[in-house]
Design an enzyme around this catalytic site. Structure first.
Site, PDB file in Angstrom:
ATOM      1  N   ASN A   9       0.868  -1.172   0.000  1.00 17.69           N
ATOM      2  CA  ASN A   9       0.000   0.000   0.000  1.00 17.69           C
ATOM      3  C   ASN A   9       0.910   1.229   0.000  1.00 17.69           C
ATOM      4  O   ASN A   9       1.476   1.579   1.032  1.00 17.69           O
ATOM      5  CB  ASN A   9      -0.886  -0.044   1.264  1.00 17.69           C
ATOM      6  CG  ASN A   9      -1.699   1.226   1.429  1.00 17.69           C
ATOM      7  OD1 ASN A   9      -1.775   2.053   0.523  1.00 17.69           O
ATOM      8  ND2 ASN A   9      -2.314   1.386   2.596  1.00 17.69           N
ATOM      9  N   LYS A  11       0.187   4.286  -0.379  1.00 18.54           N
ATOM     10  CA  LYS A  11      -0.444   5.512   0.149  1.00 18.54           C
ATOM     11  C   LYS A  11      -0.148   6.693  -0.796  1.00 18.54           C
ATOM     12  O   LYS A  11      -0.028   6.484  -2.000  1.00 18.54           O
ATOM     13  CB  LYS A  11       0.018   5.776   1.581  1.00 18.54           C
ATOM     14  CG  LYS A  11      -0.160   4.533   2.456  1.00 18.54           C
ATOM     15  CD  LYS A  11       0.039   4.766   3.909  1.00 18.54           C
ATOM     16  CE  LYS A  11      -0.153   3.431   4.633  1.00 18.54           C
ATOM     17  NZ  LYS A  11      -0.099   3.544   6.077  1.00 18.54           N
ATOM     18  N   HIS A  95      -9.507   1.358   4.642  1.00 19.33           N
ATOM     19  CA  HIS A  95      -8.242   1.566   5.374  1.00 19.33           C
ATOM     20  C   HIS A  95      -8.487   2.551   6.524  1.00 19.33           C
ATOM     21  O   HIS A  95      -9.282   3.481   6.387  1.00 19.33           O
ATOM     22  CB  HIS A  95      -7.167   2.098   4.414  1.00 19.33           C
ATOM     23  CG  HIS A  95      -5.813   2.091   5.038  1.00 19.33           C
ATOM     24  ND1 HIS A  95      -5.395   3.069   5.897  1.00 19.33           N
ATOM     25  CD2 HIS A  95      -4.793   1.200   4.959  1.00 19.33           C
ATOM     26  CE1 HIS A  95      -4.167   2.785   6.315  1.00 19.33           C
ATOM     27  NE2 HIS A  95      -3.779   1.653   5.758  1.00 19.33           N
ATOM     28  N   GLU A  97      -6.882   4.977   7.530  1.00 18.55           N
ATOM     29  CA  GLU A  97      -6.670   6.390   7.185  1.00 18.55           C
ATOM     30  C   GLU A  97      -7.898   6.954   6.465  1.00 18.55           C
ATOM     31  O   GLU A  97      -8.251   8.117   6.636  1.00 18.55           O
ATOM     32  CB  GLU A  97      -5.395   6.528   6.334  1.00 18.55           C
ATOM     33  CG  GLU A  97      -4.158   6.357   7.203  1.00 18.55           C
ATOM     34  CD  GLU A  97      -2.956   5.729   6.522  1.00 18.55           C
ATOM     35  OE1 GLU A  97      -2.891   5.728   5.275  1.00 18.55           O
ATOM     36  OE2 GLU A  97      -2.077   5.200   7.240  1.00 18.55           O
ATOM     37  N   GLU A 165      -5.495  -4.732  10.422  1.00 21.22           N
ATOM     38  CA  GLU A 165      -4.491  -3.691  10.630  1.00 21.22           C
ATOM     39  C   GLU A 165      -4.784  -2.933  11.921  1.00 21.22           C
ATOM     40  O   GLU A 165      -5.566  -1.970  11.907  1.00 21.22           O
ATOM     41  CB  GLU A 165      -4.501  -2.715   9.448  1.00 21.22           C
ATOM     42  CG  GLU A 165      -4.206  -3.360   8.111  1.00 21.22           C
ATOM     43  CD  GLU A 165      -3.558  -2.383   7.153  1.00 21.22           C
ATOM     44  OE1 GLU A 165      -2.459  -2.676   6.674  1.00 21.22           O
ATOM     45  OE2 GLU A 165      -4.134  -1.302   6.913  1.00 21.22           O
ATOM     46  N   GLY A 171       2.442   2.322  10.671  1.00 21.03           N
ATOM     47  CA  GLY A 171       3.400   3.411  10.523  1.00 21.03           C
ATOM     48  C   GLY A 171       4.153   3.753  11.801  1.00 21.03           C
ATOM     49  O   GLY A 171       4.839   4.771  11.867  1.00 21.03           O
ATOM     50  N   SER A 208       3.341  -2.078  10.310  1.00 20.87           N
ATOM     51  CA  SER A 208       4.792  -2.150  10.549  1.00 20.87           C
ATOM     52  C   SER A 208       5.392  -3.511  10.232  1.00 20.87           C
ATOM     53  O   SER A 208       6.293  -3.988  10.925  1.00 20.87           O
ATOM     54  CB  SER A 208       5.127  -1.741  11.996  1.00 20.87           C
ATOM     55  OG  SER A 208       4.729  -0.408  12.209  1.00 20.87           O
ATOM     56  N   GLY A 229       2.895  -1.073   4.204  1.00 16.98           N
ATOM     57  CA  GLY A 229       2.964   0.340   3.845  1.00 16.98           C
ATOM     58  C   GLY A 229       4.409   0.756   3.630  1.00 16.98           C
ATOM     59  O   GLY A 229       4.984   0.557   2.554  1.00 16.98           O
TER      60      GLY A 229
HETATM   61  P1  PGA Z   1       2.813   0.289   7.550  1.00 13.43           P
HETATM   62  O1  PGA Z   1       1.369   0.549   6.885  1.00 13.43           O
HETATM   63  O2  PGA Z   1       3.339  -1.010   7.005  1.00 13.43           O
HETATM   64  O3  PGA Z   1       3.636   1.481   7.145  1.00 13.43           O
HETATM   65  O4  PGA Z   1       2.603   0.210   9.029  1.00 13.43           O
HETATM   66  C1  PGA Z   1       0.463  -0.506   6.660  1.00 13.43           C
HETATM   67  C2  PGA Z   1      -0.816   0.032   6.091  1.00 13.43           C
HETATM   68  O5  PGA Z   1      -1.252   1.131   6.473  1.00 13.43           O
HETATM   69  O6  PGA Z   1      -1.457  -0.622   5.239  1.00 13.43           O
END
Ligand code: PGA
Length: 249
Positions: A9, A11, A95, A97, A165, A171, A208, A229
């Site tokens: 992803n 983003k 997601h 976000e 998630e 993140g 992460s 991500g």
């Molecule tokens: P991350 O994001 O691997 O940077 O934690 C995962 C995601 O938001 O899909």
């Protein structure tokens, strides 16, 4: 069906030249002989140019969102038909976000999931609890509500994937522990079995995930891949996670 799905992803990251470079570097490492699917989900603007780059490779393309109407006066939105027409197979929906920054409710996400599945695309539906919900022992209630409301009226699970998630792990550099992942994926699996009966819905972990923790996460029962991500933005780290999955088969 492949055993694992390793999905990136991106983003709102990369310009088109960075995106092309990244995909070219991934392309060199991914071969049809591996039983692991690789999916990259770049920003909308990159989908068409990248679809030409991934033709005849094992890399699949996905979008990070879509709208639930077909066409018309919806300034700024992108329909599933448009996404399909540029060579995508999948769409990430729900997601955290999108839920938190763009106020997407379970009801809105349900409209999107239905429309996307109806248009023949795969859906990766994201669910996950906040840190407070976990501390208050509310995780399973939250996940059950998200699953029930986002999957309302959906009977056919063929093109459905779930991504667990936990919001506190996204993140932050701090992934959930194997215990938490194991317990939660088992809970999601039993929900899906009750809801759909016998099914082969993949459950991805996201939050992460990186080369250092990928093997221990991918070895957990009911973990069928990752939604990645930060570590999907560098070919080295994304390729290593992909290779780790291949070596576990
Ligand atoms: P991350 O994001 O691997 O940077 O934690 C995962 C995601 O938001 O899909």
């Amino acid at each position: 069906m492949s055993k694992y799905l390793i999905a990136g992803n991106w983003k709102m990251n990369t310009n088109i030249s960075e995106a092309k470079k990244l995909v070219s570097e991934l392309k060199d490492e991914v071969s049809f002989t591996y039983e692991v699917d690789m999916l990259v989900c770049p920003p909308f603007t990159h989908l068409y140019p990248l679809s030409e780059l991934v033709t005849d490779t094992k890399i699949k393309l996905g979008a990070q969102n879509s709208y639930y109407e077909e066409s018309g006066a919806f300034t700024g939105e992108v329909s599933n038909d448009m996404i399909k027409s540029v060579g995508c197979q999948s769409v990430i929906l729900g997601h955290s976000e999108r839920r938190e920054i763009f106020n997407e409710s379970n009801e809105i996400i349900n409209l999107k999931v239905k429309k996307t599945l109806n248009s023949g695309l795969n859906v990766i539906l994201c669910i996950g609890e906040s840190e407070t919900s976990r501390e208050n022992g509310q995780t399973n209630n939250i996940l059950e509500k998200q699953l029930t409301e986002c999957l309302a009226e959906i009977k056919d699970d063929t093109n459905l994937t779930i991504a667990y998630e936990p919001i506190w792990a996204i993140g932050t550099g701090k992934s959930a522990t194997p215990n938490i992942i194991s317990e939660t994926h088992t809970f999601i699996k039993s929900y899906l079995n009750n809801h759909f009966g016998d099914n082969s819905i993949k459950i991805l972990y996201g939050g992460s995930m990186k080369p250092e923790n990928a093997e221990s996460i991918l070895r957990i029962d009911n973990v069928n891949g990752g939604l990645i991500g930060g570590a999907s933005l560098k070919s080295d780290s994304f390729n290593s996670i992909y290779k780790i999955a291949c070596n576990l088969i």
